[in-house]
Design a protein around this motif. Structure first.
Motif, mmCIF file in Angstrom:
data_model
loop_
_atom_site.group_PDB
_atom_site.id
_atom_site.type_symbol
_atom_site.label_atom_id
_atom_site.label_comp_id
_atom_site.label_asym_id
_atom_site.label_seq_id
_atom_site.Cartn_x
_atom_site.Cartn_y
_atom_site.Cartn_z
ATOM 1 N N SER A 12 -37.944 -42.068 -71.467
ATOM 2 C CA SER A 12 -38.082 -40.807 -70.438
ATOM 3 C C SER A 12 -37.444 -41.071 -69.171
ATOM 4 O O SER A 12 -36.578 -41.809 -69.129
ATOM 5 N N GLY A 14 -38.652 -42.426 -66.462
ATOM 6 C CA GLY A 14 -38.798 -43.775 -65.695
ATOM 7 C C GLY A 14 -37.816 -45.046 -66.400
ATOM 8 O O GLY A 14 -37.384 -45.666 -65.932
ATOM 9 N N GLU A 33 -36.958 -46.161 -77.369
ATOM 10 C CA GLU A 33 -37.899 -44.925 -77.259
ATOM 11 C C GLU A 33 -38.305 -44.654 -78.755
ATOM 12 O O GLU A 33 -37.612 -44.543 -79.811
ATOM 13 N N ARG A 34 -39.633 -44.346 -78.989
ATOM 14 C CA ARG A 34 -40.462 -44.176 -79.975
ATOM 15 C C ARG A 34 -39.955 -42.787 -80.948
ATOM 16 O O ARG A 34 -39.700 -42.740 -82.245
ATOM 17 N N ARG A 42 -39.020 -30.577 -72.194
ATOM 18 C CA ARG A 42 -40.512 -30.537 -72.175
ATOM 19 C C ARG A 42 -41.039 -29.470 -71.617
ATOM 20 O O ARG A 42 -42.438 -29.398 -71.036
ATOM 21 N N VAL A 47 -40.496 -31.248 -58.893
ATOM 22 C CA VAL A 47 -40.076 -31.086 -57.472
ATOM 23 C C VAL A 47 -39.213 -32.347 -57.190
ATOM 24 O O VAL A 47 -39.510 -33.350 -57.566
ATOM 25 N N MET A 117 -42.718 -49.345 -80.209
ATOM 26 C CA MET A 117 -43.112 -50.696 -80.067
ATOM 27 C C MET A 117 -44.362 -50.930 -80.410
ATOM 28 O O MET A 117 -45.369 -50.016 -80.113
ATOM 29 N N THR A 151 -48.108 -48.558 -74.575
ATOM 30 C CA THR A 151 -48.848 -49.486 -75.552
ATOM 31 C C THR A 151 -48.824 -50.787 -74.914
ATOM 32 O O THR A 151 -49.743 -51.678 -75.175
ATOM 33 N N ARG A 171 -49.632 -24.724 -67.603
ATOM 34 C CA ARG A 171 -48.104 -24.518 -67.121
ATOM 35 C C ARG A 171 -47.312 -23.848 -68.164
ATOM 36 O O ARG A 171 -47.534 -23.496 -69.220
ATOM 37 N N ASP A 307 -45.506 -43.904 -65.174
ATOM 38 C CA ASP A 307 -46.790 -43.667 -65.536
ATOM 39 C C ASP A 307 -47.467 -44.580 -66.365
ATOM 40 O O ASP A 307 -48.703 -44.532 -66.400
ATOM 41 N N GLY A 319 -44.407 -37.986 -59.082
ATOM 42 C CA GLY A 319 -44.503 -38.683 -60.350
ATOM 43 C C GLY A 319 -42.993 -38.993 -60.614
ATOM 44 O O GLY A 319 -42.771 -40.514 -60.907
ATOM 45 N N VAL A 320 -42.129 -38.326 -60.687
ATOM 46 C CA VAL A 320 -40.586 -38.673 -61.045
ATOM 47 C C VAL A 320 -40.093 -39.693 -59.882
ATOM 48 O O VAL A 320 -39.397 -40.739 -60.222
HETATM 49 C C1 LIG Z 1 -49.045 -31.047 -64.562
HETATM 50 C C2 LIG Z 1 -48.103 -32.186 -64.124
HETATM 51 C C3 LIG Z 1 -47.186 -31.561 -63.328
HETATM 52 C C4 LIG Z 1 -46.242 -32.481 -62.951
HETATM 53 N N1 LIG Z 1 -45.235 -32.392 -62.016
HETATM 54 C C5 LIG Z 1 -44.331 -33.132 -61.392
HETATM 55 C C6 LIG Z 1 -43.614 -32.775 -60.568
HETATM 56 O O1 LIG Z 1 -43.363 -31.832 -59.894
HETATM 57 N N2 LIG Z 1 -42.854 -33.750 -59.760
HETATM 58 C C7 LIG Z 1 -43.023 -35.083 -60.373
HETATM 59 O O2 LIG Z 1 -42.196 -35.903 -59.777
HETATM 60 N N3 LIG Z 1 -43.618 -35.537 -61.513
HETATM 61 C C8 LIG Z 1 -44.449 -34.720 -61.957
HETATM 62 N N4 LIG Z 1 -45.158 -34.898 -62.872
HETATM 63 C C9 LIG Z 1 -45.377 -36.473 -63.497
HETATM 64 C C10 LIG Z 1 -44.116 -36.712 -64.260
HETATM 65 O O3 LIG Z 1 -44.001 -35.915 -65.451
HETATM 66 C C11 LIG Z 1 -44.216 -38.403 -64.608
HETATM 67 O O4 LIG Z 1 -44.832 -38.934 -63.681
HETATM 68 C C12 LIG Z 1 -42.633 -38.839 -65.047
HETATM 69 O O5 LIG Z 1 -42.093 -38.030 -65.706
HETATM 70 C C13 LIG Z 1 -42.717 -40.430 -65.050
HETATM 71 O O6 LIG Z 1 -42.905 -40.594 -66.419
HETATM 72 P P1 LIG Z 1 -42.551 -41.913 -67.211
HETATM 73 O O7 LIG Z 1 -41.137 -41.949 -67.641
HETATM 74 O O8 LIG Z 1 -42.937 -43.165 -66.476
HETATM 75 O O9 LIG Z 1 -43.289 -41.779 -68.414
HETATM 76 P P2 LIG Z 1 -43.430 -40.487 -69.758
HETATM 77 O O10 LIG Z 1 -42.585 -39.265 -69.374
HETATM 78 O O11 LIG Z 1 -44.921 -40.223 -69.998
HETATM 79 O O12 LIG Z 1 -42.229 -41.137 -70.929
HETATM 80 C C14 LIG Z 1 -42.883 -42.250 -71.622
HETATM 81 C C15 LIG Z 1 -41.891 -42.384 -72.721
HETATM 82 O O13 LIG Z 1 -42.341 -43.677 -73.471
HETATM 83 C C16 LIG Z 1 -42.225 -43.326 -74.962
HETATM 84 N N5 LIG Z 1 -43.145 -44.316 -75.509
HETATM 85 C C17 LIG Z 1 -44.655 -44.207 -75.475
HETATM 86 N N6 LIG Z 1 -45.075 -45.153 -76.144
HETATM 87 C C18 LIG Z 1 -44.098 -45.798 -76.782
HETATM 88 C C19 LIG Z 1 -43.869 -46.875 -77.591
HETATM 89 N N7 LIG Z 1 -44.978 -47.652 -78.068
HETATM 90 N N8 LIG Z 1 -42.476 -47.330 -77.866
HETATM 91 C C20 LIG Z 1 -41.545 -46.638 -77.515
HETATM 92 N N9 LIG Z 1 -41.834 -45.595 -76.731
HETATM 93 C C21 LIG Z 1 -42.812 -45.196 -76.254
HETATM 94 C C22 LIG Z 1 -42.714 -41.796 -75.096
HETATM 95 O O14 LIG Z 1 -42.153 -41.298 -76.220
HETATM 96 C C23 LIG Z 1 -42.103 -41.294 -73.744
HETATM 97 O O15 LIG Z 1 -40.696 -41.001 -74.101
HETATM 98 C C24 LIG Z 1 -46.242 -33.885 -63.324
HETATM 99 C C25 LIG Z 1 -47.091 -34.229 -64.284
HETATM 100 C C26 LIG Z 1 -47.893 -33.385 -64.649
HETATM 101 C C27 LIG Z 1 -49.130 -33.710 -65.936
#
Ligand SMILES: Cc1cc2nc3c(=O)[nH]c(=O)nc-3n(C[C@H](O)[C@H](O)[C@H](O)COP(=O)(O)OP(=O)(O)OC[C@H]3O[C@@H](n4cnc5c(N)ncnc54)[C@H](O)[C@@H]3O)c2cc1C
Length: 405
Positions: A12, A14, A33-34, A42, A47, A117, A151, A171, A307, A319-320
Protein backbone atom coordinates in the motif's frame (compact mmCIF):
# COMPACT_ATOMS: atom_id res chain seq x y z
CA UNK A 1 25.79 0.77 -6.57
CA UNK A 2 24.13 -2.40 -5.24
CA UNK A 3 23.66 -2.00 -1.49
CA UNK A 4 21.81 -5.27 -0.91
CA UNK A 5 18.31 -6.67 -1.04
CA UNK A 6 15.27 -5.36 0.89
CA UNK A 7 11.99 -7.29 1.13
CA UNK A 8 9.01 -5.04 1.81
CA UNK A 9 5.85 -6.66 3.19
CA UNK A 10 2.73 -4.70 2.21
CA UNK A 11 2.24 -2.86 -1.07
CA UNK A 12 0.00 0.00 0.00
CA UNK A 13 1.21 3.59 0.39
CA UNK A 14 3.75 2.96 3.18
CA UNK A 15 5.32 0.04 1.28
CA UNK A 16 5.42 2.01 -1.97
CA UNK A 17 7.11 5.02 -0.36
CA UNK A 18 9.78 2.74 1.11
CA UNK A 19 10.21 0.83 -2.15
CA UNK A 20 10.56 3.94 -4.29
CA UNK A 21 13.01 5.70 -1.96
CA UNK A 22 15.19 2.62 -1.32
CA UNK A 23 15.17 1.68 -5.02
CA UNK A 24 16.43 5.17 -5.90
CA UNK A 25 19.09 4.87 -3.18
CA UNK A 26 20.56 1.77 -4.86
CA UNK A 27 18.88 -1.09 -2.94
CA UNK A 28 17.34 -4.08 -4.73
CA UNK A 29 13.74 -3.93 -3.50
CA UNK A 30 10.88 -6.38 -3.74
CA UNK A 31 7.38 -5.52 -2.51
CA UNK A 32 5.18 -8.44 -1.45
CA UNK A 33 1.45 -7.65 -1.27
CA UNK A 34 -1.06 -10.28 -0.14
CA UNK A 35 -3.90 -9.02 -2.36
CA UNK A 36 -3.76 -10.90 -5.68
CA UNK A 37 -4.94 -8.19 -8.02
CA UNK A 38 -3.93 -4.51 -8.20
CA UNK A 39 -5.09 -2.85 -4.97
CA UNK A 40 -8.52 -1.38 -5.59
CA UNK A 41 -9.57 2.20 -4.95
CA UNK A 42 -10.27 2.36 -1.22
CA UNK A 43 -12.66 5.25 -1.55
CA UNK A 44 -10.88 7.47 0.93
CA UNK A 45 -9.76 11.08 0.80
CA UNK A 46 -6.33 12.06 2.07
CA UNK A 47 -5.17 15.51 3.16
CA UNK A 48 -1.68 16.59 2.16
CA UNK A 49 1.05 18.54 3.95
CA UNK A 50 4.21 20.24 2.60
CA UNK A 51 6.42 17.36 3.86
CA UNK A 52 4.46 14.91 1.69
CA UNK A 53 5.14 16.98 -1.45
CA UNK A 54 8.84 17.16 -0.60
CA UNK A 55 9.04 13.36 -0.39
CA UNK A 56 6.97 12.82 -3.56
CA UNK A 57 9.35 15.19 -5.37
CA UNK A 58 12.31 12.98 -4.36
CA UNK A 59 10.51 10.13 -6.15
CA UNK A 60 9.99 12.33 -9.22
CA UNK A 61 6.27 12.95 -8.70
CA UNK A 62 5.42 16.61 -9.17
CA UNK A 63 2.74 18.29 -7.10
CA UNK A 64 0.63 19.61 -10.00
CA UNK A 65 -0.78 16.10 -10.50
CA UNK A 66 -1.70 15.31 -6.93
CA UNK A 67 -4.99 16.85 -5.92
CA UNK A 68 -7.68 19.50 -5.64
CA UNK A 69 -6.83 22.77 -3.86
CA UNK A 70 -9.14 24.60 -1.45
CA UNK A 71 -8.48 28.09 -0.10
CA UNK A 72 -10.16 28.04 3.29
CA UNK A 73 -12.10 26.20 5.96
CA UNK A 74 -15.62 26.85 7.18
CA UNK A 75 -17.96 25.47 9.83
CA UNK A 76 -21.70 25.13 9.19
CA UNK A 77 -24.35 25.20 11.90
CA UNK A 78 -27.15 22.63 12.12
CA UNK A 79 -29.24 25.13 10.11
CA UNK A 80 -26.59 25.37 7.37
CA UNK A 81 -25.29 28.86 8.21
CA UNK A 82 -21.58 29.63 8.26
CA UNK A 83 -20.57 29.99 11.94
CA UNK A 84 -16.80 30.12 11.48
CA UNK A 85 -14.19 30.63 8.77
CA UNK A 86 -10.45 30.07 8.72
CA UNK A 87 -8.07 30.74 5.79
CA UNK A 88 -5.97 27.63 5.14
CA UNK A 89 -5.01 26.73 1.56
CA UNK A 90 -4.55 22.96 1.26
CA UNK A 91 -4.38 20.28 -1.43
CA UNK A 92 -6.72 17.34 -0.94
CA UNK A 93 -6.19 14.07 -2.71
CA UNK A 94 -7.43 10.49 -2.61
CA UNK A 95 -5.80 7.21 -1.65
CA UNK A 96 -6.28 5.89 -5.20
CA UNK A 97 -4.52 8.85 -6.78
CA UNK A 98 -1.44 8.57 -4.55
CA UNK A 99 -1.36 4.80 -5.04
CA UNK A 100 -1.50 5.13 -8.84
CA UNK A 101 1.35 7.69 -8.90
CA UNK A 102 3.60 5.74 -6.51
CA UNK A 103 2.90 2.41 -8.22
CA UNK A 104 3.74 3.85 -11.66
CA UNK A 105 7.01 5.27 -10.26
CA UNK A 106 8.28 1.79 -9.25
CA UNK A 107 9.40 -0.59 -12.02
CA UNK A 108 6.73 -3.29 -12.02
CA UNK A 109 9.17 -6.23 -11.75
CA UNK A 110 9.76 -5.14 -8.12
CA UNK A 111 6.08 -5.49 -7.08
CA UNK A 112 4.57 -8.92 -6.42
CA UNK A 113 0.84 -9.43 -5.84
CA UNK A 114 -0.71 -12.50 -4.20
CA UNK A 115 2.16 -12.91 -1.71
CA UNK A 116 0.83 -13.24 1.82
CA UNK A 117 3.70 -13.31 4.28
CA UNK A 118 3.14 -15.91 7.03
CA UNK A 119 6.52 -16.35 8.70
CA UNK A 120 10.10 -15.14 8.89
CA UNK A 121 13.48 -16.33 10.14
CA UNK A 122 16.50 -14.07 10.54
CA UNK A 123 20.14 -14.63 11.46
CA UNK A 124 23.50 -12.86 11.04
CA UNK A 125 23.33 -13.38 7.27
CA UNK A 126 19.85 -12.17 6.40
CA UNK A 127 16.10 -12.73 6.55
CA UNK A 128 14.04 -15.49 4.92
CA UNK A 129 10.33 -14.86 4.48
CA UNK A 130 7.66 -17.57 4.05
CA UNK A 131 4.54 -16.95 2.01
CA UNK A 132 1.15 -18.67 2.21
CA UNK A 133 1.65 -20.16 -1.28
CA UNK A 134 4.69 -22.11 0.00
CA UNK A 135 7.28 -19.89 -1.68
CA UNK A 136 10.12 -18.09 0.11
CA UNK A 137 12.18 -14.95 -0.41
CA UNK A 138 15.58 -14.04 1.00
CA UNK A 139 16.81 -10.52 1.70
CA UNK A 140 19.35 -8.59 3.73
CA UNK A 141 16.66 -6.46 5.40
CA UNK A 142 12.91 -6.62 5.81
CA UNK A 143 10.53 -3.65 6.00
CA UNK A 144 7.11 -4.35 7.54
CA UNK A 145 4.61 -2.03 5.86
CA UNK A 146 1.71 -4.41 6.42
CA UNK A 147 -0.66 -2.08 8.24
CA UNK A 148 -2.35 -1.83 11.61
CA UNK A 149 -2.81 -5.66 11.92
CA UNK A 150 0.80 -6.27 10.76
CA UNK A 151 1.68 -9.96 10.59
CA UNK A 152 5.35 -9.08 11.06
CA UNK A 153 4.66 -7.07 14.22
CA UNK A 154 2.46 -9.85 15.61
CA UNK A 155 5.36 -12.28 15.16
CA UNK A 156 8.00 -10.00 16.70
CA UNK A 157 6.04 -7.93 19.27
CA UNK A 158 2.68 -9.65 19.85
CA UNK A 159 2.04 -7.54 22.95
CA UNK A 160 1.62 -4.40 20.79
CA UNK A 161 -2.08 -4.22 19.92
CA UNK A 162 -4.42 -1.54 18.56
CA UNK A 163 -6.57 0.12 21.25
CA UNK A 164 -10.13 1.03 20.27
CA UNK A 165 -10.70 4.76 20.81
CA UNK A 166 -14.46 4.62 21.50
CA UNK A 167 -15.75 6.13 18.25
CA UNK A 168 -16.09 5.36 14.56
CA UNK A 169 -15.63 7.34 11.35
CA UNK A 170 -18.39 7.07 8.79
CA UNK A 171 -16.83 7.82 5.41
CA UNK A 172 -17.86 8.07 1.80
CA UNK A 173 -17.38 9.69 -1.58
CA UNK A 174 -20.12 11.22 -3.72
CA UNK A 175 -19.83 12.48 -7.32
CA UNK A 176 -19.99 16.27 -7.43
CA UNK A 177 -22.60 15.95 -10.21
CA UNK A 178 -24.92 14.18 -7.73
CA UNK A 179 -25.05 17.22 -5.41
CA UNK A 180 -27.64 19.99 -5.69
CA UNK A 181 -26.28 23.33 -6.97
CA UNK A 182 -26.90 24.93 -3.55
CA UNK A 183 -24.93 22.27 -1.65
CA UNK A 184 -22.19 22.17 -4.27
CA UNK A 185 -21.85 25.96 -4.14
CA UNK A 186 -21.59 25.98 -0.35
CA UNK A 187 -19.21 23.03 0.11
CA UNK A 188 -16.88 22.88 -2.93
CA UNK A 189 -13.87 25.16 -2.69
CA UNK A 190 -13.59 24.70 1.10
CA UNK A 191 -12.61 22.23 3.76
CA UNK A 192 -15.95 22.07 5.60
CA UNK A 193 -16.98 21.12 9.14
CA UNK A 194 -20.20 20.63 11.11
CA UNK A 195 -19.99 20.02 14.87
CA UNK A 196 -23.05 18.36 16.43
CA UNK A 197 -22.68 17.60 20.16
CA UNK A 198 -19.97 14.91 20.71
CA UNK A 199 -19.57 14.42 16.95
CA UNK A 200 -17.58 15.90 14.08
CA UNK A 201 -18.37 15.97 10.38
CA UNK A 202 -15.77 17.13 7.88
CA UNK A 203 -15.55 17.05 4.12
CA UNK A 204 -13.55 18.22 1.14
CA UNK A 205 -13.39 17.82 -2.66
CA UNK A 206 -11.07 15.20 -4.17
CA UNK A 207 -10.31 13.77 -7.62
CA UNK A 208 -13.08 11.81 -9.29
CA UNK A 209 -13.32 8.18 -10.41
CA UNK A 210 -10.28 7.19 -12.46
CA UNK A 211 -8.47 10.12 -10.82
CA UNK A 212 -10.31 12.70 -12.98
CA UNK A 213 -9.45 16.26 -11.96
CA UNK A 214 -11.73 18.30 -14.26
CA UNK A 215 -14.52 20.38 -12.71
CA UNK A 216 -17.74 18.36 -12.96
CA UNK A 217 -16.03 14.96 -12.56
CA UNK A 218 -14.54 15.35 -9.07
CA UNK A 219 -16.00 13.88 -5.88
CA UNK A 220 -16.73 15.08 -2.37
CA UNK A 221 -15.20 13.09 0.48
CA UNK A 222 -16.68 13.07 3.98
CA UNK A 223 -15.56 11.74 7.36
CA UNK A 224 -18.13 11.75 10.18
CA UNK A 225 -16.91 10.83 13.67
CA UNK A 226 -19.55 9.43 16.06
CA UNK A 227 -19.18 7.84 19.51
CA UNK A 228 -19.91 4.09 19.64
CA UNK A 229 -19.06 1.64 22.38
CA UNK A 230 -17.84 -1.85 21.43
CA UNK A 231 -21.32 -3.41 21.64
CA UNK A 232 -22.62 -0.75 19.25
CA UNK A 233 -19.77 -1.43 16.80
CA UNK A 234 -20.72 -5.13 16.80
CA UNK A 235 -24.36 -4.23 16.14
CA UNK A 236 -23.27 -2.01 13.22
CA UNK A 237 -21.07 -4.87 11.96
CA UNK A 238 -24.02 -7.30 11.68
CA UNK A 239 -25.13 -7.90 8.08
CA UNK A 240 -28.66 -8.38 6.66
CA UNK A 241 -28.41 -12.15 7.30
CA UNK A 242 -27.53 -11.60 10.99
CA UNK A 243 -23.84 -12.54 10.64
CA UNK A 244 -21.47 -10.50 12.82
CA UNK A 245 -18.23 -9.34 11.11
CA UNK A 246 -16.17 -8.72 14.23
CA UNK A 247 -12.93 -8.02 12.31
CA UNK A 248 -14.58 -5.32 10.18
CA UNK A 249 -17.63 -5.50 7.94
CA UNK A 250 -16.93 -5.05 4.19
CA UNK A 251 -18.80 -1.91 3.01
CA UNK A 252 -21.23 -3.76 0.67
CA UNK A 253 -22.39 -5.94 3.60
CA UNK A 254 -23.40 -3.10 5.94
CA UNK A 255 -27.07 -3.79 6.64
CA UNK A 256 -29.91 -1.81 5.10
CA UNK A 257 -31.14 -0.98 8.61
CA UNK A 258 -27.79 0.53 9.69
CA UNK A 259 -27.54 2.55 6.46
CA UNK A 260 -31.12 3.82 6.82
CA UNK A 261 -30.40 4.76 10.42
CA UNK A 262 -27.24 6.75 9.59
CA UNK A 263 -29.04 8.67 6.86
CA UNK A 264 -31.89 9.48 9.26
CA UNK A 265 -29.46 10.70 11.93
CA UNK A 266 -27.65 12.78 9.28
CA UNK A 267 -30.97 14.49 8.49
CA UNK A 268 -31.60 15.43 12.09
CA UNK A 269 -28.13 16.30 13.41
CA UNK A 270 -26.06 17.64 10.48
CA UNK A 271 -26.42 20.80 8.40
CA UNK A 272 -28.72 20.27 5.39
CA UNK A 273 -25.70 20.34 3.05
CA UNK A 274 -23.86 17.57 4.89
CA UNK A 275 -27.09 15.58 5.34
CA UNK A 276 -27.47 15.71 1.54
CA UNK A 277 -23.89 14.47 1.07
CA UNK A 278 -24.61 11.44 3.29
CA UNK A 279 -28.01 10.80 1.66
CA UNK A 280 -26.52 10.85 -1.86
CA UNK A 281 -23.44 8.73 -1.13
CA UNK A 282 -24.29 5.31 -2.53
CA UNK A 283 -21.95 3.28 -0.32
CA UNK A 284 -21.14 4.92 3.02
CA UNK A 285 -18.91 2.76 5.23
CA UNK A 286 -17.45 3.03 8.71
CA UNK A 287 -14.09 2.41 10.34
CA UNK A 288 -13.57 2.05 14.10
CA UNK A 289 -10.82 4.44 15.24
CA UNK A 290 -7.74 3.02 16.98
CA UNK A 291 -4.53 4.13 18.67
CA UNK A 292 -1.44 1.98 18.13
CA UNK A 293 2.02 2.61 19.57
CA UNK A 294 5.10 0.43 19.15
CA UNK A 295 7.82 1.00 21.76
CA UNK A 296 10.47 0.04 19.16
CA UNK A 297 10.57 -0.27 15.40
CA UNK A 298 13.78 -2.26 14.85
CA UNK A 299 14.07 -6.01 15.47
CA UNK A 300 17.44 -7.19 14.18
CA UNK A 301 17.17 -6.91 10.40
CA UNK A 302 13.49 -5.97 10.47
CA UNK A 303 12.00 -2.44 10.57
CA UNK A 304 8.33 -1.55 11.16
CA UNK A 305 6.96 1.36 9.10
CA UNK A 306 3.72 3.28 8.54
CA UNK A 307 0.57 1.92 10.20
CA UNK A 308 2.41 -1.27 11.22
CA UNK A 309 4.49 0.95 13.54
CA UNK A 310 2.13 3.68 14.80
CA UNK A 311 -1.48 4.57 14.10
CA UNK A 312 -2.65 7.98 15.21
CA UNK A 313 -6.33 8.84 15.11
CA UNK A 314 -6.98 10.53 11.76
CA UNK A 315 -7.55 14.07 13.15
CA UNK A 316 -4.09 15.36 12.16
CA UNK A 317 -4.44 13.72 8.73
CA UNK A 318 -0.87 12.52 9.13
CA UNK A 319 -1.09 8.78 8.37
CA UNK A 320 0.21 8.94 4.81
CA UNK A 321 2.70 11.73 5.52
CA UNK A 322 4.03 9.84 8.54
CA UNK A 323 4.43 6.65 6.47
CA UNK A 324 6.32 8.69 3.84
CA UNK A 325 8.44 10.30 6.58
CA UNK A 326 9.23 6.86 8.07
CA UNK A 327 10.41 5.70 4.65
CA UNK A 328 12.57 8.79 4.15
CA UNK A 329 14.13 8.44 7.61
CA UNK A 330 14.86 4.74 7.04
CA UNK A 331 16.47 5.39 3.64
CA UNK A 332 18.47 8.28 5.13
CA UNK A 333 19.87 6.29 8.06
CA UNK A 334 20.71 3.34 5.78
CA UNK A 335 22.68 5.77 3.64
CA UNK A 336 24.72 7.01 6.60
CA UNK A 337 25.25 3.97 8.85
CA UNK A 338 25.77 0.19 8.61
CA UNK A 339 22.42 -1.63 8.61
CA UNK A 340 22.13 -2.62 12.29
CA UNK A 341 23.06 0.85 13.55
CA UNK A 342 20.85 2.46 10.88
CA UNK A 343 17.77 0.48 11.96
CA UNK A 344 18.40 1.35 15.62
CA UNK A 345 18.75 5.06 14.79
CA UNK A 346 15.62 4.90 12.64
CA UNK A 347 13.72 3.32 15.52
CA UNK A 348 14.78 6.00 18.03
CA UNK A 349 13.89 8.86 15.70
CA UNK A 350 10.50 7.55 14.57
CA UNK A 351 9.34 6.20 17.95
CA UNK A 352 9.76 9.72 19.35
CA UNK A 353 7.89 11.24 16.42
CA UNK A 354 5.11 8.61 16.25
CA UNK A 355 4.41 8.82 20.01
CA UNK A 356 3.94 12.58 19.82
CA UNK A 357 1.56 12.37 16.88
CA UNK A 358 -0.50 9.66 18.59
CA UNK A 359 -0.74 11.77 21.77
CA UNK A 360 -1.76 14.92 19.90
CA UNK A 361 -4.38 13.09 17.80
CA UNK A 362 -5.75 11.49 20.98
CA UNK A 363 -6.29 14.96 22.44
CA UNK A 364 -8.03 16.16 19.27
CA UNK A 365 -10.36 13.15 19.36
CA UNK A 366 -11.17 13.13 23.08
CA UNK A 367 -14.40 15.04 22.47
CA UNK A 368 -15.84 12.14 20.39
CA UNK A 369 -14.97 9.27 22.75
CA UNK A 370 -17.89 7.23 24.05
CA UNK A 371 -16.26 7.42 27.48
CA UNK A 372 -13.65 9.82 28.80
CA UNK A 373 -11.22 7.98 31.03
CA UNK A 374 -9.82 10.78 33.18
CA UNK A 375 -9.68 14.47 33.96
CA UNK A 376 -6.93 15.15 31.41
CA UNK A 377 -9.07 13.70 28.59
CA UNK A 378 -12.00 15.83 29.78
CA UNK A 379 -9.82 18.94 29.67
CA UNK A 380 -8.65 18.09 26.12
CA UNK A 381 -12.25 17.42 25.05
CA UNK A 382 -13.20 20.93 26.18
CA UNK A 383 -10.10 22.49 24.61
CA UNK A 384 -10.68 21.06 21.12
CA UNK A 385 -14.43 21.33 20.69
CA UNK A 386 -15.01 24.88 19.41
CA UNK A 387 -15.23 25.64 15.67
CA UNK A 388 -12.13 27.87 15.93
CA UNK A 389 -10.03 25.14 17.58
CA UNK A 390 -11.31 22.39 15.29
CA UNK A 391 -10.59 24.42 12.13
CA UNK A 392 -7.16 25.50 13.39
CA UNK A 393 -5.97 22.04 14.51
CA UNK A 394 -7.63 19.45 12.26
CA UNK A 395 -5.64 17.98 9.36
CA UNK A 396 -2.58 20.11 10.05
CA UNK A 397 0.80 18.80 11.22
CA UNK A 398 0.99 19.19 15.02
CA UNK A 399 3.13 22.04 16.35
CA UNK A 400 4.80 20.09 19.10
CA UNK A 401 5.50 21.85 22.36
CA UNK A 402 2.58 24.26 22.16
CA UNK A 403 -0.02 22.11 23.83
CA UNK A 404 -0.97 21.88 27.49
CA UNK A 405 0.44 18.68 28.98
C1 LIG B 1 -10.97 7.32 8.95
C2 LIG B 1 -9.56 7.46 8.47
C3 LIG B 1 -9.18 8.61 7.80
C4 LIG B 1 -7.86 8.78 7.36
N1 LIG B 1 -7.54 9.93 6.73
C5 LIG B 1 -6.25 10.15 6.41
C6 LIG B 1 -5.87 11.41 5.82
O1 LIG B 1 -6.65 12.32 5.55
N2 LIG B 1 -4.57 11.60 5.58
C7 LIG B 1 -3.64 10.64 5.84
O2 LIG B 1 -2.47 10.89 5.60
N3 LIG B 1 -3.97 9.43 6.35
C8 LIG B 1 -5.25 9.16 6.66
N4 LIG B 1 -5.56 7.96 7.22
C9 LIG B 1 -4.47 6.95 7.50
C10 LIG B 1 -3.89 6.28 6.26
O3 LIG B 1 -4.92 5.59 5.59
C11 LIG B 1 -2.71 5.31 6.61
O4 LIG B 1 -1.98 5.83 7.67
C12 LIG B 1 -1.78 5.15 5.41
O5 LIG B 1 -2.51 4.62 4.34
C13 LIG B 1 -0.51 4.28 5.66
O6 LIG B 1 -0.86 2.96 5.60
P1 LIG B 1 0.19 1.75 5.40
O7 LIG B 1 0.66 1.67 3.98
O8 LIG B 1 1.22 1.79 6.46
O9 LIG B 1 -0.78 0.52 5.72
P2 LIG B 1 -2.04 0.00 4.91
O10 LIG B 1 -2.57 1.02 3.97
O11 LIG B 1 -2.97 -0.60 5.90
O12 LIG B 1 -1.43 -1.16 3.99
C14 LIG B 1 -0.99 -2.39 4.49
C15 LIG B 1 -0.83 -3.32 3.28
O13 LIG B 1 -0.22 -4.50 3.71
C16 LIG B 1 -0.88 -5.61 3.13
N5 LIG B 1 -0.66 -6.75 4.01
C17 LIG B 1 -1.16 -6.92 5.26
N6 LIG B 1 -0.73 -8.07 5.78
C18 LIG B 1 0.08 -8.65 4.84
C19 LIG B 1 0.82 -9.87 4.80
N7 LIG B 1 0.83 -10.74 5.83
N8 LIG B 1 1.54 -10.14 3.67
C20 LIG B 1 1.54 -9.29 2.62
N9 LIG B 1 0.85 -8.13 2.60
C21 LIG B 1 0.13 -7.81 3.71
C22 LIG B 1 -2.33 -5.17 3.04
O14 LIG B 1 -3.07 -5.91 2.07
C23 LIG B 1 -2.18 -3.68 2.66
O15 LIG B 1 -2.13 -3.49 1.27
C24 LIG B 1 -6.87 7.75 7.61
C25 LIG B 1 -7.27 6.57 8.27
C26 LIG B 1 -8.59 6.42 8.69
C27 LIG B 1 -8.97 5.14 9.40
Amino acid sequence: MDKGRVAIIGGSLGGLFAANLLHRAGWRVDVYERVSEELAERGAGVVTHPELFDILALIGIDDARIGVEVASRLTLSREGEVVGEHPHPQVLTAWGRLYALLRAALPSEHYHNGKQMVGLVQDGEGVVVDFADGSQAAADLLVAADGIRSTVRQLLAPEVQPQYAGYVAWRGLVDESALSPATHGRLFGHFGFCLPPREQMLGYPVAGAGNAMEAGSRRYNFVWYRPADEAEVLRMSTDNAGRVHAKGIPPPLISDAVLAEIRTVAGTSLSPQFAEVVARTSQPFFQPIYDLESPRLAFGRVALLGDAAFVARPHCGMGVTKAAGDALALAGWLDRLPSAAALAAYSDERVAYGSRIVAHARHLGAYMQAQLANEHEMRMAELYRTPAAVMRETAVPPRFGQEPG
